[in-house]
Design a protein around this motif. Structure first.
Motif, PDB file in Angstrom:
ATOM      1  N   MET A   1     100.014  72.967  51.191  1.00 43.40           N
ATOM      2  CA  MET A   1      98.609  72.810  50.844  1.00 43.40           C
ATOM      3  C   MET A   1      98.382  73.137  49.376  1.00 43.40           C
ATOM      4  SD  MET A   1      96.737  74.299  54.277  1.00 43.40           S
ATOM      5  CE  MET A   1      97.632  75.851  54.278  1.00 43.40           C
ATOM      6  N   ILE A   2      97.384  72.490  48.796  1.00 39.00           N
ATOM      7  CA  ILE A   2      96.994  72.711  47.408  1.00 39.00           C
ATOM      8  C   ILE A   2      95.518  73.068  47.379  1.00 39.00           C
ATOM      9  CG2 ILE A   2      96.672  71.644  45.140  1.00 39.00           C
ATOM     10  CD1 ILE A   2      99.026  69.786  45.828  1.00 39.00           C
ATOM     11  N   LEU A   3      95.176  74.136  46.678  1.00 40.85           N
ATOM     12  CA  LEU A   3      93.787  74.482  46.404  1.00 40.85           C
ATOM     13  C   LEU A   3      93.520  74.302  44.921  1.00 40.85           C
ATOM     14  CD1 LEU A   3      92.855  77.714  48.421  1.00 40.85           C
ATOM     15  CD2 LEU A   3      92.313  75.352  48.945  1.00 40.85           C
ATOM     16  N   MET A   4      92.354  73.790  44.586  1.00 38.65           N
ATOM     17  CA  MET A   4      91.954  73.625  43.189  1.00 38.65           C
ATOM     18  C   MET A   4      90.557  74.155  43.001  1.00 38.65           C
ATOM     19  SD  MET A   4      91.952  70.155  40.867  1.00 38.65           S
ATOM     20  CE  MET A   4      91.526  70.229  39.117  1.00 38.65           C
ATOM     21  N   GLY A   5      90.336  74.905  41.926  1.00 30.49           N
ATOM     22  CA  GLY A   5      89.020  75.418  41.609  1.00 30.49           C
ATOM     23  C   GLY A   5      88.688  75.201  40.148  1.00 30.49           C
ATOM     24  N   GLN A   6      87.470  74.746  39.887  1.00 28.03           N
ATOM     25  CA  GLN A   6      86.994  74.618  38.511  1.00 28.03           C
ATOM     26  C   GLN A   6      85.470  74.596  38.527  1.00 28.03           C
ATOM     27  OE1 GLN A   6      88.727  71.018  36.898  1.00 28.03           O
ATOM     28  NE2 GLN A   6      87.267  69.687  37.924  1.00 28.03           N
ATOM     29  N   ASN A   7      84.863  74.595  37.352  1.00 34.71           N
ATOM     30  CA  ASN A   7      83.404  74.673  37.268  1.00 34.71           C
ATOM     31  C   ASN A   7      82.747  73.327  37.008  1.00 34.71           C
ATOM     32  OD1 ASN A   7      83.086  77.430  37.844  1.00 34.71           O
ATOM     33  ND2 ASN A   7      83.658  77.974  35.746  1.00 34.71           N
ATOM     34  N   LYS A   8      83.455  72.257  37.276  1.00 33.94           N
ATOM     35  CA  LYS A   8      82.888  70.915  37.257  1.00 33.94           C
ATOM     36  C   LYS A   8      83.431  70.179  38.476  1.00 33.94           C
ATOM     37  CE  LYS A   8      86.542  68.894  34.375  1.00 33.94           C
ATOM     38  NZ  LYS A   8      86.851  68.124  33.157  1.00 33.94           N
ATOM     39  N   PRO A   9      82.779  69.091  38.910  1.00 30.62           N
ATOM     40  CA  PRO A   9      83.258  68.383  40.106  1.00 30.62           C
ATOM     41  C   PRO A   9      84.721  67.972  39.991  1.00 30.62           C
ATOM     42  CG  PRO A   9      81.081  67.612  39.496  1.00 30.62           C
ATOM     43  CD  PRO A   9      81.527  68.523  38.384  1.00 30.62           C
ATOM     44  N   ILE A  10      85.431  68.062  41.111  1.00 34.53           N
ATOM     45  CA  ILE A  10      86.862  67.742  41.178  1.00 34.53           C
ATOM     46  C   ILE A  10      87.021  66.325  41.714  1.00 34.53           C
ATOM     47  CG2 ILE A  10      89.045  68.331  42.299  1.00 34.53           C
ATOM     48  CD1 ILE A  10      87.937  71.245  42.464  1.00 34.53           C
TER      49      ILE A  10
END
Length: 247
Positions: free
Chosen positions: A213-222
């Motif tokens: 599994m991969i999780l991604m987090g950022q402060n703009k839409p992915i």
């Protein structure tokens, strides 16, 4: 199978071997493996530039599509150096706990970059200047999975400080689908720090099987293009508890 190297270090039980089969494909493959048959890296010796594992291909796509002009990357967990080798034109800072892994990646897998620092990845990241990186990648495992200090609320706050305003974190994890208690906890904790979080999983045959599994987090839409996600599909983890550092 032809075993080339085997050693028990202070951190890992390491094996390197050549095999003529990888994921039901015939060829000549070289594998870096930790204890309990946990593959950490694989190379097609006939096509060394090919990326065999699905998760690096998916992570590279997510990086390229969400920030096409990215330059600086901090990577925790070296393995055989697959991602940094593929993206030679980018500026990588790599943290690896076990110096033996780095030496073996050079000797047996041809890693030739001078960008690996030996030590605890979280501590090395803490020492970096703020607003430095476009991406921070976590690809570090023990026998028990991804260490808690690399998934806690405090760690994700450190990550946010070291990323630029549009930077992102990507984590390579294993679990048992969208309702895996640890995955839901990591997803919930990451969502405390970043405005947008997405999870992707490589489908498995059985509901109880471990999935990549991969999780991604950022402060703009992915965003992503699913045809370039190497078989990963988006999943919706449930709500879990917030992971805190151990006292």
């Amino acid at each position: 199978m032809n075993v080339l190297y085997k050693e028990l270090t202070a951190h890992h039980d390491i094996s390197i071997y050549d095999t003529d089969t990888f994921s039901d494909e015939k060829g000549i493959f070289r594998i870096l493996e930790f204890s309990n048959q946990a593959m950490q890296g694989a190379m097609d010796l006939e096509r060394p530039d090919r990326i065999l594992f699905e998760y690096p291909r998916a992570m590279i796509h997510l990086m390229q599509v969400n920030s096409p002009s990215f330059e600086r990357v901090f990577l925790i967990g070296h393995g055989i150096g697959t991602i940094a080798s593929h993206l030679k034109e980018k500026r990588f800072t790599v943290a690896e706990l076990d110096e033996h892994v780095v030496a073996l990646s050079r000797r047996y897998f041809g890693y030739n970059q001078d960008n690996v620092h030996i030590g605890d990845g979280r501590q090395l990241l803490t020492n970096e200047p703020p607003d430095t990186y476009d991406y921070i990648l976590v690809d570090a495992f023990t026998e028990k999975g991804t260490p808690l200090p690399l998934t806690s609320l405090t760690f994700f706050q450190i990550v946010q400080e070291k990323l630029d305003a549009e930077g992102a974190i990507l984590l390579n994890l294993t679990g048992k689908g969208a309702h895996d208690p640890l995955l839901t906890a990591i997803h919930t904790t990451l969502s405390e720090v970043f405005n947008y979080v997405k999870a992707y999983a490589l489908p498995s045959e059985g509901r109880r099987d471990l999935q990549n599994m991969i999780l991604m987090g950022q402060n703009k839409p992915i965003t992503c293009q699913m045809r370039h996600m190497a078989g990963f599909v988006e999943i919706e983890p449930g709500y879990g508890h917030i992971l805190m550092d151990e006292a």
